[in-house]
Scaffold this motif. Structure first.
Motif, PDB file in Angstrom:
ATOM      1  N   ALA A 215     -14.760   3.580   5.707  1.00  0.00           N
ATOM      2  CA  ALA A 215     -13.741   3.533   6.761  1.00  0.00           C
ATOM      3  C   ALA A 215     -14.399   3.824   8.115  1.00  0.00           C
ATOM      4  O   ALA A 215     -15.339   4.611   8.207  1.00  0.00           O
ATOM      5  N   ARG A 216     -13.893   3.187   9.162  1.00  0.00           N
ATOM      6  CA  ARG A 216     -14.422   3.396  10.511  1.00  0.00           C
ATOM      7  C   ARG A 216     -13.697   4.554  11.171  1.00  0.00           C
ATOM      8  O   ARG A 216     -12.473   4.656  11.105  1.00  0.00           O
ATOM      9  N   LEU A 217     -14.456   5.428  11.855  1.00  0.00           N
ATOM     10  CA  LEU A 217     -13.894   6.600  12.510  1.00  0.00           C
ATOM     11  C   LEU A 217     -14.205   6.591  13.990  1.00  0.00           C
ATOM     12  O   LEU A 217     -15.109   5.877  14.450  1.00  0.00           O
ATOM     13  N   ASN A 218     -13.436   7.435  14.717  1.00  0.00           N
ATOM     14  CA  ASN A 218     -13.870   7.770  16.055  1.00  0.00           C
ATOM     15  C   ASN A 218     -15.128   8.625  15.953  1.00  0.00           C
ATOM     16  O   ASN A 218     -15.528   9.039  14.878  1.00  0.00           O
ATOM     17  N   ASP A 219     -15.781   8.870  17.055  1.00  0.00           N
ATOM     18  CA  ASP A 219     -17.036   9.617  17.039  1.00  0.00           C
ATOM     19  C   ASP A 219     -16.844  11.006  16.432  1.00  0.00           C
ATOM     20  O   ASP A 219     -15.784  11.622  16.561  1.00  0.00           O
ATOM     21  N   LEU A 220     -17.885  11.492  15.773  1.00  0.00           N
ATOM     22  CA  LEU A 220     -17.873  12.840  15.202  1.00  0.00           C
ATOM     23  C   LEU A 220     -18.689  13.774  16.101  1.00  0.00           C
ATOM     24  O   LEU A 220     -19.843  13.485  16.429  1.00  0.00           O
ATOM     25  N   GLU A 221     -18.081  14.884  16.484  1.00  0.00           N
ATOM     26  CA  GLU A 221     -18.770  15.855  17.332  1.00  0.00           C
ATOM     27  C   GLU A 221     -19.713  16.717  16.496  1.00  0.00           C
ATOM     28  O   GLU A 221     -19.365  17.163  15.401  1.00  0.00           O
ATOM     29  N   LEU A 222     -20.910  16.970  17.057  1.00  0.00           N
ATOM     30  CA  LEU A 222     -21.930  17.779  16.387  1.00  0.00           C
ATOM     31  C   LEU A 222     -22.184  19.061  17.173  1.00  0.00           C
ATOM     32  O   LEU A 222     -21.967  19.114  18.386  1.00  0.00           O
ATOM     33  N   LYS A 223     -22.680  20.081  16.491  1.00  0.00           N
ATOM     34  CA  LYS A 223     -22.949  21.361  17.117  1.00  0.00           C
ATOM     35  C   LYS A 223     -24.358  21.419  17.696  1.00  0.00           C
ATOM     36  O   LYS A 223     -25.312  20.924  17.092  1.00  0.00           O
ATOM     37  N   SER A 224     -24.470  22.045  18.867  1.00  0.00           N
ATOM     38  CA  SER A 224     -25.781  22.360  19.422  1.00  0.00           C
ATOM     39  C   SER A 224     -26.350  23.561  18.668  1.00  0.00           C
ATOM     40  O   SER A 224     -25.610  24.333  18.058  1.00  0.00           O
ATOM     41  N   GLY A 225     -27.657  23.725  18.710  1.00  0.00           N
ATOM     42  CA  GLY A 225     -28.259  24.846  17.996  1.00  0.00           C
ATOM     43  C   GLY A 225     -29.731  24.981  18.282  1.00  0.00           C
ATOM     44  O   GLY A 225     -30.315  24.223  19.069  1.00  0.00           O
ATOM     45  N   LEU A 226     -30.350  25.956  17.619  1.00  0.00           N
ATOM     46  CA  LEU A 226     -31.764  26.219  17.795  1.00  0.00           C
ATOM     47  C   LEU A 226     -32.604  25.280  16.951  1.00  0.00           C
ATOM     48  O   LEU A 226     -32.136  24.743  15.944  1.00  0.00           O
ATOM     49  N   LEU A 227     -33.840  25.079  17.366  1.00  0.00           N
ATOM     50  CA  LEU A 227     -34.800  24.327  16.557  1.00  0.00           C
ATOM     51  C   LEU A 227     -36.151  25.003  16.631  1.00  0.00           C
ATOM     52  O   LEU A 227     -36.431  25.776  17.546  1.00  0.00           O
ATOM     53  N   GLY A 228     -36.995  24.732  15.661  1.00  0.00           N
ATOM     54  CA  GLY A 228     -38.350  25.253  15.646  1.00  0.00           C
ATOM     55  C   GLY A 228     -39.289  24.243  15.032  1.00  0.00           C
ATOM     56  O   GLY A 228     -38.882  23.439  14.179  1.00  0.00           O
ATOM     57  N   GLY A 229     -40.547  24.254  15.480  1.00  0.00           N
ATOM     58  CA  GLY A 229     -41.469  23.266  14.950  1.00  0.00           C
ATOM     59  C   GLY A 229     -42.929  23.594  15.208  1.00  0.00           C
ATOM     60  O   GLY A 229     -43.266  24.591  15.852  1.00  0.00           O
ATOM     61  N   VAL A 230     -43.777  22.734  14.693  1.00  0.00           N
ATOM     62  CA  VAL A 230     -45.227  22.826  14.876  1.00  0.00           C
ATOM     63  C   VAL A 230     -45.770  21.440  15.209  1.00  0.00           C
ATOM     64  O   VAL A 230     -45.145  20.426  14.887  1.00  0.00           O
ATOM     65  N   LYS A 231     -46.915  21.414  15.859  1.00  0.00           N
ATOM     66  CA  LYS A 231     -47.551  20.134  16.193  1.00  0.00           C
ATOM     67  C   LYS A 231     -49.053  20.290  16.196  1.00  0.00           C
ATOM     68  O   LYS A 231     -49.598  21.399  16.288  1.00  0.00           O
ATOM     69  N   GLY A 232     -49.727  19.165  16.105  1.00  0.00           N
ATOM     70  CA  GLY A 232     -51.174  19.133  16.191  1.00  0.00           C
ATOM     71  C   GLY A 232     -51.608  17.785  16.725  1.00  0.00           C
ATOM     72  O   GLY A 232     -50.937  16.771  16.489  1.00  0.00           O
ATOM     73  N   GLY A 233     -52.717  17.761  17.468  1.00  0.00           N
ATOM     74  CA  GLY A 233     -53.124  16.496  18.062  1.00  0.00           C
ATOM     75  C   GLY A 233     -54.585  16.459  18.451  1.00  0.00           C
ATOM     76  O   GLY A 233     -55.340  17.421  18.255  1.00  0.00           O
ATOM     77  N   TYR A 234     -54.945  15.335  19.065  1.00  0.00           N
ATOM     78  CA  TYR A 234     -56.339  15.047  19.377  1.00  0.00           C
ATOM     79  C   TYR A 234     -56.393  14.161  20.610  1.00  0.00           C
ATOM     80  O   TYR A 234     -55.682  13.143  20.692  1.00  0.00           O
ATOM     81  N   PHE A 235     -57.191  14.550  21.614  1.00  0.00           N
ATOM     82  CA  PHE A 235     -57.457  13.707  22.773  1.00  0.00           C
ATOM     83  C   PHE A 235     -58.861  13.116  22.633  1.00  0.00           C
ATOM     84  O   PHE A 235     -59.813  13.830  22.291  1.00  0.00           O
ATOM     85  N   PHE A 236     -58.975  11.844  22.932  1.00  0.00           N
ATOM     86  CA  PHE A 236     -60.204  11.109  22.659  1.00  0.00           C
ATOM     87  C   PHE A 236     -61.339  11.506  23.604  1.00  0.00           C
ATOM     88  O   PHE A 236     -61.116  11.825  24.775  1.00  0.00           O
ATOM     89  N   GLU A 237     -62.536  11.449  23.074  1.00  0.00           N
ATOM     90  CA  GLU A 237     -63.723  11.842  23.833  1.00  0.00           C
ATOM     91  C   GLU A 237     -63.946  10.927  25.030  1.00  0.00           C
ATOM     92  O   GLU A 237     -64.213  11.398  26.137  1.00  0.00           O
ATOM     93  N   LYS A 238     -63.837   9.614  24.836  1.00  0.00           N
ATOM     94  CA  LYS A 238     -64.123   8.672  25.914  1.00  0.00           C
ATOM     95  C   LYS A 238     -62.909   8.412  26.804  1.00  0.00           C
ATOM     96  O   LYS A 238     -63.050   7.876  27.894  1.00  0.00           O
ATOM     97  N   ARG A 239     -61.717   8.774  26.330  1.00  0.00           N
ATOM     98  CA  ARG A 239     -60.494   8.635  27.131  1.00  0.00           C
ATOM     99  C   ARG A 239     -59.709   9.948  27.026  1.00  0.00           C
ATOM    100  O   ARG A 239     -58.720  10.028  26.305  1.00  0.00           O
TER     101      ARG A 239
END
Length: 218
Positions: free
Chosen positions: A54-78
């Protein structure tokens, strides 16, 4: 003539820098502000006497906290160009709300949707471009990523997870504290289609985070 040689050598030294590969890892936390889940279809045995797609009107979502990790690499020549992997989690739960929808047969129904838990875990691979010359201390950057969005919610009394691809756009800056450590602040926008708990809809979110990054290989 001697002065000309000195200025030429000095100028060449300013223009030529030794490239060096740069690795980094970091952790962060912040707040996620999702938009409403749009273009929603729902299958639920308790709504309107039982509905499927069934098709609905938009559903409202709650704002909240988030947490995360990342890792990366920048190139030697660039050194202005890098790749990064990013993993974070958040809870944009579906709010308790009154909904109005329509079935494929053309009938209209209204009902009360209870608070529904939703966990979204996002894993992306990003292409990052940073300013190469604005400052050695303050480094703005931007990027674009593509990844997998793991949406988990209740269904039939059990937890159900479905995976969908999506995009992420990034803008941020880091402030270098030492040779190894840097603070960073970041905004990212993500977009995907969520399928979970009998619901399907278009999802987007604005996330604001701060974190600490450790560099090695500099």
């Amino acid at each position: 003539g001697g002065l000309l040689v000195v200025w030429t050598v000095t100028g060449s030294g300013l223009l030529i820098t030794t490239g060096q590969a740069e690795w980094y890892v970091g952790g962060y936390g912040g707040i996620s502000i999702p938009g409403s889940l749009s273009n929603v279809t729902v299958s639920d045995a308790t709504l309107g006497g039982g509905v499927t797609n069934a098709r609905l009107n938009d559903l409202e979502l709650k704002s909240g906290l988030l947490g995360g990790v990342k890792g990366g690499y920048f190139f030697e020549k660039r050194p202005w160009l890098g790749i990064e992997t990013d993993l974070y989690t958040q809870n944009p739960d579906v709010k308790q709300q009154t909904i109005v929808g329509g079935t494929s047969s053309g009938s209209v129904f209204a009902g009360n949707m209870p608070l529904t838990s939703l966990r979204l875990t996002v894993w992306t691979l990003n292409l990052i471009i940073r300013s190469p010359s604005m400052s050695d201390v303050f480094q703005p950057y931007g990027g674009i990523g593509y990844g997998l969005f793991f949406a988990t919610g209740p269904q039939g009394g059990q937890s159900n997870t479905q995976i969908n691809p999506g995009f992420q756009f990034i803008a941020g800056a880091r402030y270098v504290l030492t040779q190894e450590w840097a603070l960073f602040g970041e905004f990212n926008y993500n977009n995907t289609e969520i399928r979970v708990s009998g619901n399907k809809g278009n999802y987007d979110s604005q996330n604001f985070v701060v974190g600490l990054m450790w560099h090695f290989g500099r």
